[in-house]
Design an enzyme around this catalytic site. Structure first.
Site, PDB file in Angstrom:
ATOM      1  N   HIS A  43       0.669  -0.992  -0.420  1.00 25.19           N
ATOM      2  CA  HIS A  43       0.025   0.111  -0.311  1.00 25.19           C
ATOM      3  C   HIS A  43       1.261   1.568   0.047  1.00 25.19           C
ATOM      4  O   HIS A  43       1.192   2.211   0.813  1.00 25.19           O
ATOM      5  CB  HIS A  43      -1.248  -0.443   0.958  1.00 25.19           C
ATOM      6  CG  HIS A  43      -2.010  -1.107   0.882  1.00 25.19           C
ATOM      7  ND1 HIS A  43      -1.112  -2.480   1.199  1.00 25.19           N
ATOM      8  CD2 HIS A  43      -3.713  -1.049   0.867  1.00 25.19           C
ATOM      9  CE1 HIS A  43      -1.976  -2.946   1.850  1.00 25.19           C
ATOM     10  NE2 HIS A  43      -3.566  -2.523   1.461  1.00 25.19           N
ATOM     11  N   HIS A  47      -3.864   3.240  -3.548  1.00 28.28           N
ATOM     12  CA  HIS A  47      -3.886   3.169  -2.294  1.00 28.28           C
ATOM     13  C   HIS A  47      -3.423   1.255  -1.720  1.00 28.28           C
ATOM     14  O   HIS A  47      -2.258   1.217  -1.056  1.00 28.28           O
ATOM     15  CB  HIS A  47      -5.964   2.547  -1.573  1.00 28.28           C
ATOM     16  CG  HIS A  47      -5.503   2.244   0.162  1.00 28.28           C
ATOM     17  ND1 HIS A  47      -5.821   3.030   0.798  1.00 28.28           N
ATOM     18  CD2 HIS A  47      -6.285   1.202  -0.150  1.00 28.28           C
ATOM     19  CE1 HIS A  47      -5.876   2.213   1.884  1.00 28.28           C
ATOM     20  NE2 HIS A  47      -6.533   0.891   1.157  1.00 28.28           N
ATOM     21  N   GLU A 103     -17.668  -3.246  24.580  1.00 23.29           N
ATOM     22  CA  GLU A 103     -17.568  -3.999  24.356  1.00 23.29           C
ATOM     23  C   GLU A 103     -15.335  -4.603  23.542  1.00 23.29           C
ATOM     24  O   GLU A 103     -15.164  -4.526  23.690  1.00 23.29           O
ATOM     25  CB  GLU A 103     -17.541  -5.708  23.911  1.00 23.29           C
ATOM     26  CG  GLU A 103     -19.308  -5.730  25.194  1.00 23.29           C
ATOM     27  CD  GLU A 103     -20.638  -4.743  24.929  1.00 23.29           C
ATOM     28  OE1 GLU A 103     -20.936  -5.299  25.752  1.00 23.29           O
ATOM     29  OE2 GLU A 103     -20.336  -4.448  24.291  1.00 23.29           O
ATOM     30  N   HIS A 144     -29.781 -13.531  24.554  1.00 20.18           N
ATOM     31  CA  HIS A 144     -28.678 -13.031  25.947  1.00 20.18           C
ATOM     32  C   HIS A 144     -28.061 -15.121  25.787  1.00 20.18           C
ATOM     33  O   HIS A 144     -27.478 -14.778  26.889  1.00 20.18           O
ATOM     34  CB  HIS A 144     -29.237 -12.963  26.638  1.00 20.18           C
ATOM     35  CG  HIS A 144     -29.131 -10.636  26.939  1.00 20.18           C
ATOM     36  ND1 HIS A 144     -30.296 -10.148  25.356  1.00 20.18           N
ATOM     37  CD2 HIS A 144     -28.523 -10.209  27.383  1.00 20.18           C
ATOM     38  CE1 HIS A 144     -29.391  -8.988  25.898  1.00 20.18           C
ATOM     39  NE2 HIS A 144     -28.911  -8.972  27.006  1.00 20.18           N
TER      40      HIS A 144
END
Length: 661
Positions: free
Chosen positions: A26, A261, A409, A471
């Site tokens: 890159h 890129h 999280e 859950h």
């Protein structure tokens, strides 16, 4: 052209040469962001190439890890150990020190493995938190022994990823003033102009986070970049972002296009780059000696900064011997002998959820290890992870050892990794097991980097009950067990939970996931420190020389297996029960030990676990059965769910009898 501009162009040319030789890489970021990196490393960042692990060095994270050629060029020009021209020539080749994305523990000078966009800058937040906490622990008036910055170079992609905004939001809340984000803003991604997918007001968002925000309109203006960095360092109340307007692929024929890129420039493109930059050397990987001399001089000056710090630290150690002793405990060899104490293993013989057991153990460990730090994703009371009496890390109190991560999280996991990577601290983090789905990419990076971080994951099965299938983790055990170099413990009682924590604390290069119950479990008569071997005989058969059946289980289902054993033994069968708290460690045992636990000749086997069946098939074989989950759970009291899905003594006995026929 002055020497600074030549030094910048050296980074550009070396990066382009690496990518061209590999025919892979890159070039866009290295060519566009080279002035940012050079100005930072040459004039503002404290680092000593002769000692890459100096405790008080500034940390640099290349969050846009695809631009790795730029980092390798920097390490080479500054003379970091091992980063020779030959390593640059072996860019992206097997066994080289120059892999496609930077890898921690692999290349000297790389502070963190970066690849997934957003992960690096999120990890940097953890490093800045570690610096702030350690400064509160050790600094004395006149002796700022912990006093350094964390810099992260990001791109558009990093700032599109949600994890970055999770982490940077927390950084603003915590007022991490020694965190500086350098944003390589070029408005181009792989698919083209960012206008198609990313038009938000980045500056406005950072302002909302509570960052100092600066914009450098010309990313080639070293003076403007330098001034912005100094302004960032002068702000003692806020973290900073410096938005540098750059040109992707600067100097190449593909400048300002998506084509630069992630594709080599090609032979003609590299030739044009040299011409456009007025680079005097046509041969690849050749840099004039005057530029090497310039970098060497900077490196020598940086070495003097460490020498000055070493002198100050020697005075500090003499004046504050107790602090020096604590420093050695934090930064020196980890004392695992404390884990052999009777107090650590002592417990009452009463029913306890293993999440509560874990909480009890955490509060033992925090007294044994004053560098233990951690927290939960807004679930501390449920995860039982709060260290009593230790306070919470905040903008007002850097000494707190508990961390409010908030409902973040994935960022929490990256931040925890960053805390460990900084050095000096042993971190853990926690949430409900089902939300390990959010954590997985960063757990994977920890395993890849070899970070002995502990992840506490509670509410481990359909035992969650009324919250329902959203859950109730079913497939998550399989997911985590599939990650190389990750120990996944699902303990059955206090002793096995203590083993899981002891193993996590003793580990040097392997993270640990500790999967825990919501519901109470009995203390098993046969559980023991044999759990350190991953799997062991928790209840032996009545006739060891003629075993009719082996029952295997983990966690809450070990009790169920023992109850089934009693029922079958009452009918004259000889049944062994094996507890398997950690398959990963059991697999590492030698063949002889595994044969003593799971004799090859006993083919009648049943595994019981309130999760996906898949991981157990290697142990039950073609003749055995697994009592597990083949669907999602449901919303109902836990007892009803275990009965509905077949986790009863009666069903285990019925399955076992079919296997023994």
């Amino acid at each position: 052209m002055n020497i600074n501009q030549k030094a910048v162009n050296a980074l550009r040319i070396l990066s382009a040469d690496q990518i061209e030789k590999a025919n892979s890489g890159h070039p866009g970021l290295p060519l566009g962001a080279a002035p940012i990196a050079y100005e930072l490393w040459a004039n503002h960042m404290n680092h000593n190439p002769k000692n890459a692990n100096w405790e008080n060095r500034d940390r640099f994270i290349l969050s846009a890890g695809h631009g790795s050629a730029l980092l390798y060029s920097l390490l080479h020009m500054f003379g970091y150990e091992g980063m020779t021209v030959d390593e640059l020539k072996n860019f992206r080749q097997f066994g080289s020190l120059t892999p496609g994305h930077p890898e921690y523990r692999h290349t000297v000078g790389v502070e963190s493995t970066t690849g997934p966009l957003g992960a690096g800058v999120s990890t940097a937040v953890g490093m800045a938190m570690a610096e702030a906490h350690l400064a509160s622990e050790f600094n004395k008036e006149g002796y700022p022994v912990v006093d350094h910055y964390t810099y992260a170079l990001t791109g558009d992609g990093c700032l599109m990823e949600g994890i970055a905004y999770e982490a940077l939001s927390l950084a603003g809340t915590l007022k991490l003033d020694k965190l500086v984000v350098l944003y390589d803003s070029n408005n181009i991604t792989i698919e083209g102009d960012t206008a198609g997918a990313f038009t938000e007001d980045v500056a406005g968002r950072f302002e909302a986070f509570g960052f100092q925000v600066q914009t450098v309109e010309d990313g080639n203006d070293l003076e403007a970049i330098g001034k912005a960095i100094e302004n960032a360092k002068a702000d003692k109340e806020r973290p900073s972002v410096i938005i540098c307007k750059t040109h992707i692929g600067y100097g190449s024929p593909k400048q300002d296009t998506a084509g630069v890129h992630g594709s080599p420039l090609g032979e003609d493109g590299v030739r044009a780059l040299r011409e456009n930059l007025s680079w005097e050397c046509d041969e690849a990987f050749v840099v004039p000696e005057e530029i090497y001399a310039h970098y060497n001089k900077i490196a020598e000056e940086n070495a003097k900064k460490e020498e000055a710090w070493n002198k100050m630290f020697a005075e500090y150690a003499a004046k504050f011997p107790e602090e020096k002793k604590k420093w050695d405990e934090f930064f020196g060899e980890f004392d695992v002998s404390k884990l052999d104490s009777e107090e650590f293993w002592a417990h009452e013989n009463k029913s306890m959820a293993t999440r509560a057991t874990s909480g009890d153990i955490i509060n033992k460990l925090k007294d044994m290890y004053s560098n233990l730090i951690g927290g939960s994703a807004d679930l501390g009371p449920s995860n039982k992870t709060e260290m009593k009496g230790e306070g919470f890390f905040s903008a007002e109190d850097r000494s707190g050892r508990n961390i409010h991560f908030g409902v973040r999280e994935m960022a929490m996991t990256a931040i925890t990794n960053g805390i460990y990577l900084h050095g000096g601290l042993r971190p853990f983090c926690a949430t409900f097991f089902v939300f390990s789905d959010f954590m997985k990419p960063m757990i994977r990076l920890a395993a890849l980097m070899g970070l002995p971080v502990a992840y506490v994951l509670t509410h481990d099965s359909i035992g969650v009950g009324e919250d329902g299938p959203t859950h109730e983790p079913v497939e998550q055990l399989s997911m985590l067990r599939s990650i190389p170099n990750l120990n996944v413990f699902r303990p059955a009682d206090y002793t096995e939970t203590a083993v899981a924590w002891a193993q996590a604390m003793k580990s040097e290069t392997t993270p640990t996931a500790i999967v825990l119950t919501r519901q109470g479990l009995p203390q098993l008569e046969g559980s023991s420190k044999e759990a350190f071997r991953g799997g062991y005989v928790v209840s032996e058969a009545s006739n060891q020389n003629n075993i009719d059946l082996i029952l295997m289980a983990s966690g809450s289902e070990v009790e169920l297996a023992i109850n089934a054993q009693k029922a079958l033994e009452g009918e004259g069968k000889s049944v062994r029960v094996v507890s398997m708290p950690c398959m990963d460690i059991f697999e590492a045992q030698d063949a002889a030990y595994k044969e003593t636990v799971l004799p090859f000749g006993v083919r009648a086997r049943v595994a019981i676990e309130a999760g996906a069946e898949m991981p157990w098939f290697k142990y039950v074989g073609l003749d055995g059965q697994v009592v597990g989950m083949t669907s999602f759970g449901a919303s109902a009291p836990a007892g009803e769910l275990f009965k509905h899905f077949g986790f009863t003594t009666e069903n285990i006995v019925e399955v076992a009898k079919k296997v023994m026929k």
